[in-house]
Scaffold this motif. Structure first.
Motif, PDB file in Angstrom:
ATOM      1  N   VAL A   7      43.048   7.549   0.823  1.00  0.00           N
ATOM      2  CA  VAL A   7      41.715   7.493   1.422  1.00  0.00           C
ATOM      3  C   VAL A   7      40.826   8.594   0.857  1.00  0.00           C
ATOM      4  O   VAL A   7      39.675   8.353   0.448  1.00  0.00           O
ATOM      5  CB  VAL A   7      41.811   7.598   2.954  1.00  0.00           C
ATOM      6  N   ASP A   8      41.348   9.810   0.808  1.00  0.00           N
ATOM      7  CA  ASP A   8      40.547  10.942   0.317  1.00  0.00           C
ATOM      8  C   ASP A   8      40.158  10.747  -1.145  1.00  0.00           C
ATOM      9  O   ASP A   8      39.017  11.047  -1.534  1.00  0.00           O
ATOM     10  CB  ASP A   8      41.333  12.245   0.478  1.00  0.00           C
ATOM     11  N   ARG A   9      41.074  10.234  -1.949  1.00  0.00           N
ATOM     12  CA  ARG A   9      40.773  10.050  -3.373  1.00  0.00           C
ATOM     13  C   ARG A   9      39.808   8.887  -3.594  1.00  0.00           C
ATOM     14  O   ARG A   9      38.988   8.936  -4.524  1.00  0.00           O
ATOM     15  CB  ARG A   9      42.068   9.849  -4.158  1.00  0.00           C
ATOM     16  N   LEU A  10      39.921   7.867  -2.789  1.00  0.00           N
ATOM     17  CA  LEU A  10      38.953   6.765  -2.879  1.00  0.00           C
ATOM     18  C   LEU A  10      37.539   7.266  -2.605  1.00  0.00           C
ATOM     19  O   LEU A  10      36.609   6.986  -3.369  1.00  0.00           O
ATOM     20  CB  LEU A  10      39.314   5.670  -1.872  1.00  0.00           C
ATOM     21  N   ILE A  11      37.383   8.004  -1.528  1.00  0.00           N
ATOM     22  CA  ILE A  11      36.055   8.490  -1.158  1.00  0.00           C
ATOM     23  C   ILE A  11      35.500   9.431  -2.225  1.00  0.00           C
ATOM     24  O   ILE A  11      34.332   9.340  -2.618  1.00  0.00           O
ATOM     25  CB  ILE A  11      36.096   9.180   0.220  1.00  0.00           C
ATOM     26  N   ALA A 179      39.136   4.626  10.115  1.00  0.00           N
ATOM     27  CA  ALA A 179      38.027   5.489  10.509  1.00  0.00           C
ATOM     28  C   ALA A 179      38.534   6.883  10.846  1.00  0.00           C
ATOM     29  O   ALA A 179      37.889   7.896  10.523  1.00  0.00           O
ATOM     30  CB  ALA A 179      37.278   4.880  11.691  1.00  0.00           C
ATOM     31  N   SER A 180      39.696   6.942  11.498  1.00  0.00           N
ATOM     32  CA  SER A 180      40.288   8.237  11.836  1.00  0.00           C
ATOM     33  C   SER A 180      40.677   9.002  10.575  1.00  0.00           C
ATOM     34  O   SER A 180      40.432  10.212  10.466  1.00  0.00           O
ATOM     35  CB  SER A 180      41.506   8.023  12.734  1.00  0.00           C
ATOM     36  N   ARG A 185      31.902   8.902  10.408  1.00  0.00           N
ATOM     37  CA  ARG A 185      31.264   7.606  10.189  1.00  0.00           C
ATOM     38  C   ARG A 185      30.758   7.467   8.760  1.00  0.00           C
ATOM     39  O   ARG A 185      30.933   6.431   8.116  1.00  0.00           O
ATOM     40  CB  ARG A 185      30.121   7.451  11.184  1.00  0.00           C
ATOM     41  N   GLU A 186      30.156   8.525   8.234  1.00  0.00           N
ATOM     42  CA  GLU A 186      29.658   8.459   6.867  1.00  0.00           C
ATOM     43  C   GLU A 186      30.810   8.264   5.886  1.00  0.00           C
ATOM     44  O   GLU A 186      30.731   7.443   4.966  1.00  0.00           O
ATOM     45  CB  GLU A 186      28.888   9.724   6.499  1.00  0.00           C
ATOM     46  N   ARG A 187      31.893   9.000   6.073  1.00  0.00           N
ATOM     47  CA  ARG A 187      33.022   8.882   5.155  1.00  0.00           C
ATOM     48  C   ARG A 187      33.691   7.508   5.268  1.00  0.00           C
ATOM     49  O   ARG A 187      34.168   6.967   4.272  1.00  0.00           O
ATOM     50  CB  ARG A 187      34.030  10.005   5.419  1.00  0.00           C
ATOM     51  N   PHE A 188      33.703   6.931   6.461  1.00  0.00           N
ATOM     52  CA  PHE A 188      34.257   5.584   6.587  1.00  0.00           C
ATOM     53  C   PHE A 188      33.397   4.583   5.817  1.00  0.00           C
ATOM     54  O   PHE A 188      33.917   3.678   5.149  1.00  0.00           O
ATOM     55  CB  PHE A 188      34.345   5.164   8.053  1.00  0.00           C
ATOM     56  N   THR A 189      32.076   4.718   5.910  1.00  0.00           N
ATOM     57  CA  THR A 189      31.179   3.837   5.165  1.00  0.00           C
ATOM     58  C   THR A 189      31.405   4.006   3.666  1.00  0.00           C
ATOM     59  O   THR A 189      31.417   3.022   2.904  1.00  0.00           O
ATOM     60  CB  THR A 189      29.716   4.122   5.526  1.00  0.00           C
TER      61      THR A 189
END
Length: 211
Positions: A7-11, A179-180, A185-189
């Motif tokens: 997740v972190d690398r995707l974002i 989402a967690s 919210r911004e990072r989930f988007t």
């Protein structure tokens, strides 16, 4: 590596919003940006690469054509030319007509502010977004994916190619859990955008290393 690492690398690697690629900022909560993103979704929903759609959206923005008043009042062939010069040689005339009709619809029905489409029911909002010619279900879902950064009715939302890519990368498809892990919210988007980009263009090398 863990799902959190992915997740972190995707974002970090692919989390640029498509709206940002067109020079828009939905967090400004402005009527112009919301309308501009609707035009952008018309481009993204057409049979053309997402990269060219972003390029065309930014070009329209640079010309002032992502403002409903400017777009509705523009000379049709000026809009066609802008699209033609930015990857829409096959669809320039039809797309120019679609987005000018959308501008007139937004002005006539919503006084240029499509926040008037908002409703507690997400399906109602998706139906209203499809009042824009050329958007269709695909474009409405694209709109929702990034509008969720500010529109409560759509958050948290992960569907279509983004959901399929999450599964392919070994991530949970539970929206609450993602989402967690995203942390905001911004990072989930941004995660939803990153998964979409990974689905369209392949995961970034840093993401592949984490899977």
């Amino acid at each position: 590596m863990s799902q959190q690492d992915i997740v972190d690398r995707l974002i970090a690697g692919q989390g640029t919003l498509f709206s940002e690629g067109m020079g828009l900022d939905l967090t400004r909560d402005s009527a112009k940006d919301y309308f501009g993103w609707l035009v952008g979704c018309t481009l993204l929903a057409s049979r053309i690469s997402s990269g060219l759609a972003e390029q065309a959206g930014r070009a329209l923005n640079d010309q002032g054509f992502l403002d409903p008043d400017r777009l509705a009042g523009a000379e049709y062939w000026d809009v066609v030319r802008c699209l033609n010069e930015n990857g829409y040689a096959r669809y320039d005339e039809s797309t120019a007509g679609y987005i000018q009709e959308t501008a007139k619809m937004a002005l006539d029905r919503y006084d240029g502010d499509i926040r008037g489409m908002l409703d507690p029911d997400p399906d109602t909002v998706l139906d209203r977004l499809q009042q824009a010619k050329g958007v269709g279900k695909v474009g409405a879902n694209i709109y929702a994916r990034e509008a969720q950064i500010v529109w409560d009715v759509f958050y948290p939302r992960l569907d279509g190619p983004a959901a399929k890519e999450a599964e392919a990368l070994g991530l949970t498809t539970d929206h609450g859990a993602l989402a967690s892990m995203a942390g905001s919210r911004e990072r989930f988007t941004r995660l939803a955008a990153a998964l979409t980009r990974a689905a369209l263009d392949g995961p970034a090398p840093s993401v592949e290393d984490a899977t």
